[in-house]
Design an enzyme around this catalytic site. Sequence first.
Site, PDB file in Angstrom:
ATOM      1  N   PHE A  41      68.335  -3.168  -6.873  1.00 49.15           N
ATOM      2  CA  PHE A  41      69.072  -1.852  -6.822  1.00 49.15           C
ATOM      3  C   PHE A  41      71.039  -2.465  -5.642  1.00 49.15           C
ATOM      4  CE2 PHE A  41      71.636   2.122  -5.448  1.00 49.15           C
ATOM      5  CZ  PHE A  41      71.693   2.292  -6.312  1.00 49.15           C
ATOM      6  N   LYS A  99      64.750  12.236  -4.321  1.00 51.78           N
ATOM      7  CA  LYS A  99      64.739  11.284  -6.233  1.00 51.78           C
ATOM      8  C   LYS A  99      63.102  12.037  -5.829  1.00 51.78           C
ATOM      9  CE  LYS A  99      67.529   7.239  -6.087  1.00 51.78           C
ATOM     10  NZ  LYS A  99      67.471   5.983  -5.777  1.00 51.78           N
TER      11      LYS A  99
HETATM   12  C1  LIG Z   1      68.576   5.281  -5.061  1.00 53.93           C
HETATM   13  C2  LIG Z   1      68.660   4.246  -4.424  1.00 53.93           C
HETATM   14  C3  LIG Z   1      69.697   4.072  -3.219  1.00 53.93           C
HETATM   15  C4  LIG Z   1      70.286   4.650  -2.972  1.00 53.93           C
HETATM   16  O1  LIG Z   1      70.667   4.543  -1.874  1.00 53.93           O
HETATM   17  P1  LIG Z   1      71.259   5.520  -0.808  1.00 53.93           P
HETATM   18  O2  LIG Z   1      71.861   4.976   0.456  1.00 53.93           O
HETATM   19  O3  LIG Z   1      70.690   7.138  -0.474  1.00 53.93           O
HETATM   20  O4  LIG Z   1      72.520   6.500  -2.007  1.00 53.93           O
HETATM   21  C5  LIG Z   1      69.374   2.331  -2.744  1.00 53.93           C
HETATM   22  N1  LIG Z   1      68.098   1.527  -3.342  1.00 53.93           N
HETATM   23  C6  LIG Z   1      67.020   1.733  -4.206  1.00 53.93           C
HETATM   24  C7  LIG Z   1      65.776   1.171  -5.272  1.00 53.93           C
HETATM   25  C8  LIG Z   1      67.541   3.094  -5.018  1.00 53.93           C
HETATM   26  O5  LIG Z   1      66.597   3.598  -6.623  1.00 53.93           O
END
Ligand SMILES: *Cc1c(COP(=O)(O)O)cnc(C)c1O
Length: 442
Positions: free
Chosen positions: A137, A253
Amino acid sequence: MSFVFEKEFMTFLSSRDYALELDKQDKLASYRGQFVIPDPDLVYLDGNSLGRLPKAAVERAKQIVEEEWGADLIRGWNKGWWEAPARVGDKIGQLIGAAPGQVLVSDTTSVNLYKLTMAALAASPEKKRIVTDTMNFPSDLYILQGCVQTLSPSPFGRGIRGEGYEIIRIGSRDGELTPDLAALESAINEDTALVTLSHVLFKSGYLYDMRRITDMAHRKGALVLWDLSHSVGVVPVALDDCNADFAIGCTYKYLNGGPGAPAFLYVNKAIQEKVTSPIWGWWGQNQPFAFSLDYIPAPGVNRFLAGTQPMLSLLTMETALDPILQAGMTAIRTKSVVMTEYASFLTDNLLAPFGFSLGSPRDPAKRGSHISIRHEEGYRINRVLIEEMNVIPDFREPDNIRLGFAPLYTSYVEIWEGFDRVRKVMEEKRFEKYPKQRLTVT
Ligand SMILES: *Cc1c(COP(=O)(O)O)cnc(C)c1O
């Protein structure tokens, strides 16, 4: 089997009747009733970005606001608020194979990655390499770059060995579907401080073998940090058993904790006393209410708290976890695998003729609970689905329409409806009237 019979059989498997049959046989079907579903016609396939609202959470949220905030006021801290990050952390621990005392709810996934990465790097300052992958991500990659920037004397974090840090991002040999594991293995060397990966990749849904990769990293003396954002609540996770060092993950999620609900972090008991948080706040102090002038880290995982946590969403999320614990990860994973198999089948049989291809691993053992279906017009097709067809998937560049399946409330008929509506969009070429220009949130 005669050809005609086989063809009829495939037609039956692609029919709405077969989806109804799957729902009839579904042992988890009754859980859908535990969620708020105001529009039964909506095909919601984005539970991997924002889970549906559990009915129990509505009641609990009202109680937290009116009784706890409204009536208890400051007394709430002595009636369960103060311990909530650790208490709810232990509850999440049951879903990720973590014994009590190792998981905390706090901050966001991004911030937790920062805290644990800095802790890992400080634990072995002579090691200068971080290993991750290009399919992680992006926020995770940005956080790593920020950590390196903070610690490195060179402007882009790529100093000479022994001076600055380097981030190695391994790639893919099959169009971003799966990571190149041979490249991963050779990237992890004796100079590696940390290996950090998403357990399930956010685009393709590829599921890493946590035990194998953790062992691979440990053999070279590296620490391992898993981002469980796309696996927690749908894939059984065994952090203690795999001897993982660190983990982080989202609760909004598949855990259905609500938009912006605080995230969690895990630090293995074996290393808790050897690592410290880079953010020295009073919640992570040994004795917060002594108000002493100097920081002494709290024993155990609590040292990774910084400051006051958002009680309204944290306590609401605590209740949202109940249906998942009740159903159990084994039953959830079993249904999840059947759903992604079913969706892969429908992709091949209903959508391939329109130019779609599966953007996820074929082997269910290497897949989380979402799949990507790829099409060069993916962006515009996704828009029609949302704006005209009452279907909510999401779109991830360059050509992925992501379909997430939440075993507790997604039904097979819902999946079938989603595919049938995509087919309709393609038959009628409805996407052609939309601009190719992207909206801000896809
Ligand atoms: C959704 C997601 C995030 C989101 O991070 P936030 O700090 O909650 O915005 C981070 N890493 C992964 C792998 C995700 O899928």
